[in-house]
Design a protein around this motif. Structure first.
Motif, PDB file in Angstrom:
ATOM      1  N   MET A  80       0.962  -1.396  -0.085  1.00 27.91           N
ATOM      2  CA  MET A  80      -0.053   0.030  -0.056  1.00 27.91           C
ATOM      3  C   MET A  80       0.767   1.195   0.075  1.00 27.91           C
ATOM      4  O   MET A  80       0.863   2.066   0.887  1.00 27.91           O
ATOM      5  CB  MET A  80      -0.944  -0.086   1.188  1.00 27.91           C
ATOM      6  N   PRO A  82       2.063   4.888  -0.844  1.00 26.22           N
ATOM      7  CA  PRO A  82       1.347   6.263  -1.387  1.00 26.22           C
ATOM      8  C   PRO A  82       1.127   6.497  -2.712  1.00 26.22           C
ATOM      9  O   PRO A  82       0.204   6.874  -3.381  1.00 26.22           O
ATOM     10  CB  PRO A  82       1.801   7.137  -0.570  1.00 26.22           C
ATOM     11  N   GLU A  85      -0.416   3.202  -6.817  1.00 30.46           N
ATOM     12  CA  GLU A  85      -1.824   2.843  -6.842  1.00 30.46           C
ATOM     13  C   GLU A  85      -1.944   1.683  -7.724  1.00 30.46           C
ATOM     14  O   GLU A  85      -2.920   0.771  -7.462  1.00 30.46           O
ATOM     15  CB  GLU A  85      -3.018   4.171  -7.304  1.00 30.46           C
ATOM     16  N   ASP A 128     -11.177   2.625 -10.870  1.00 34.44           N
ATOM     17  CA  ASP A 128      -9.920   2.095 -11.183  1.00 34.44           C
ATOM     18  C   ASP A 128      -9.823   0.974 -11.927  1.00 34.44           C
ATOM     19  O   ASP A 128      -9.024   0.371 -12.614  1.00 34.44           O
ATOM     20  CB  ASP A 128      -9.250   1.903  -9.716  1.00 34.44           C
ATOM     21  N   GLU A 147     -10.357   1.982  -5.652  1.00 37.33           N
ATOM     22  CA  GLU A 147      -9.330   1.754  -4.493  1.00 37.33           C
ATOM     23  C   GLU A 147      -9.629   2.886  -3.418  1.00 37.33           C
ATOM     24  O   GLU A 147      -9.878   4.134  -3.541  1.00 37.33           O
ATOM     25  CB  GLU A 147      -7.877   2.051  -4.778  1.00 37.33           C
ATOM     26  N   ASP A 148      -9.671   2.147  -1.856  1.00 33.85           N
ATOM     27  CA  ASP A 148      -9.820   3.061  -0.916  1.00 33.85           C
ATOM     28  C   ASP A 148      -8.425   3.683  -0.550  1.00 33.85           C
ATOM     29  O   ASP A 148      -7.507   2.931   0.120  1.00 33.85           O
ATOM     30  CB  ASP A 148     -10.286   2.353   0.195  1.00 33.85           C
ATOM     31  N   LYS A 149      -8.215   5.095  -0.907  1.00 39.22           N
ATOM     32  CA  LYS A 149      -6.931   5.598  -0.609  1.00 39.22           C
ATOM     33  C   LYS A 149      -7.152   6.551   0.813  1.00 39.22           C
ATOM     34  O   LYS A 149      -6.174   7.324   0.886  1.00 39.22           O
ATOM     35  CB  LYS A 149      -6.413   6.575  -1.608  1.00 39.22           C
ATOM     36  N   SER A 150      -8.069   6.436   1.605  1.00 36.67           N
ATOM     37  CA  SER A 150      -8.181   7.084   2.694  1.00 36.67           C
ATOM     38  C   SER A 150      -6.953   7.158   3.677  1.00 36.67           C
ATOM     39  O   SER A 150      -6.867   8.118   4.371  1.00 36.67           O
ATOM     40  CB  SER A 150      -9.526   6.829   3.418  1.00 36.67           C
ATOM     41  N   VAL A 152      -4.180   7.330   3.086  1.00 42.75           N
ATOM     42  CA  VAL A 152      -2.974   8.352   2.522  1.00 42.75           C
ATOM     43  C   VAL A 152      -3.644   9.732   2.541  1.00 42.75           C
ATOM     44  O   VAL A 152      -3.136  10.655   3.184  1.00 42.75           O
ATOM     45  CB  VAL A 152      -2.689   7.920   1.217  1.00 42.75           C
ATOM     46  N   SER A 153      -4.836   9.781   1.588  1.00 47.14           N
ATOM     47  CA  SER A 153      -5.282  11.151   1.604  1.00 47.14           C
ATOM     48  C   SER A 153      -6.596  11.448   2.315  1.00 47.14           C
ATOM     49  O   SER A 153      -7.273  12.754   2.440  1.00 47.14           O
ATOM     50  CB  SER A 153      -5.905  11.205   0.200  1.00 47.14           C
ATOM     51  N   VAL A 195      -8.903  -1.582  -0.061  1.00 44.61           N
ATOM     52  CA  VAL A 195      -7.619  -1.150   0.562  1.00 44.61           C
ATOM     53  C   VAL A 195      -6.765  -2.187   0.709  1.00 44.61           C
ATOM     54  O   VAL A 195      -6.945  -3.415   1.376  1.00 44.61           O
ATOM     55  CB  VAL A 195      -7.900  -0.449   1.939  1.00 44.61           C
TER      56      VAL A 195
END
Length: 270
Positions: A80, A82, A85, A128, A147-150, A152-153, A195
């Motif tokens: 995972m 950052p 992706e 995605d 994709e769940d990028k919570s 990171v962001s 994620v």
């Protein structure tokens, strides 16, 4: 919520307030409600090798190409990073292919460009991973992955995923129009947020009234209910971090993916 300010924005800019602004509600369901069966009745994929089913990581010795790639993609996705992706997307594409989500006329794609209309303007959307059903030069979107990028962001992936479903419905109706077929009144999209290797499953029904409300920046009279399912793993608090690595999680998830295929339904006649 009818008084909330609405403005045109791409799918990756959607936030929970946009769901409130368009009367969209997410409800979490158990296995029986979501799949129509008990946990014990979830189907076991027939083409998963015992090596994948019974080993946390790649064992020593000779592995088939599929087994070697599974553990490689699993390890990469669990990192995972950052700015990487693609590692999660690559894992999803491999896993869906392994489970025959690309069987028959179904094709897997990454970063497919879509669009829809919001508050009078044309805006962009990009899932995605998508599954499309292809018929010659025409195709229909039938599954979406975000994709769940919570981690990171901080961005919530659910509003983005729902906006992508609105875009997919719009694109499918554009296809209907181009081949002189009646427009779809509604379509339920199976969809996934993920994620690392921890997936959450959704059924997102999009209808023409919601699309028109989003297009005109209006509050819909009727609620849109999105059905959400979190796999019943034993250690749920650590599920996002552990994903499919523990065998108990992996077996539950593989069964969920197998059962989820029933919702990939084409509504377009070619």
């Amino acid at each position: 919520m009818a008084t909330l300010i609405r403005s045109a924005k791409s799918s990756n800019a959607w936030v929970p307030r946009d769901l409130e602004a368009f009367n969209i509600h997410i409800t979490r369901e158990d296995t029986q409600s979501f799949f129509g069966m008990a946990v014990s009745d979830l189907p076991v994929p027939q083409n998963i090798s015992p090596i994948i089913w019974n080993n946390i990581m790649a064992p020593a010795g000779q592995l088939s190409k599929t087994e070697r790639l599974f553990f490689a993609y699993l390890q990469d996705a669990m990192e995972m990073l950052p700015d990487e992706e693609s590692q999660v997307d690559d894992f999803v594409i491999f896993l869906l292919g392994l489970l025959d989500y690309d069987n028959g006329q179904h094709v897997l794609h990454t970063r497919k460009e879509m669009s829809f209309y919001m508050c009078g303007s044309r805006v962009d959307a990009k899932a995605d991973v998508t599954v499309i059903e292809r018929h010659g030069s025409y195709f229909e979107y039938i599954l979406l992955v975000q994709e769940d990028k919570s981690y990171v962001s901080g961005d919530d992936p659910e509003p983005q995923l729902i906006a992508e479903a609105i875009a997919a419905f719009h694109q499918n109706n554009r296809t209907c129009e181009s081949i002189k077929q009646p427009a779809l009144e509604s379509q339920t999209f199976p969809a996934i947020t993920i994620v690392g290797t921890a997936a959450t499953f959704y059924k997102i029904e999009i209808n023409k009234d919601l699309v028109l409300a989003v297009q005109g920046g209006q509050y819909p009279e009727n609620i849109t209910v999105v059905h959400k399912f979190v796999p019943p793993v034993l250690d749920l608090p650590n599920y996002p971090a552990h994903g499919m690595v523990p065998l108990e999680n992996r077996r539950v998830l593989l069964k969920c993916y197998e059962a989820f295929k029933q919702f990939m339904v084409s509504l377009t006649s070619y």
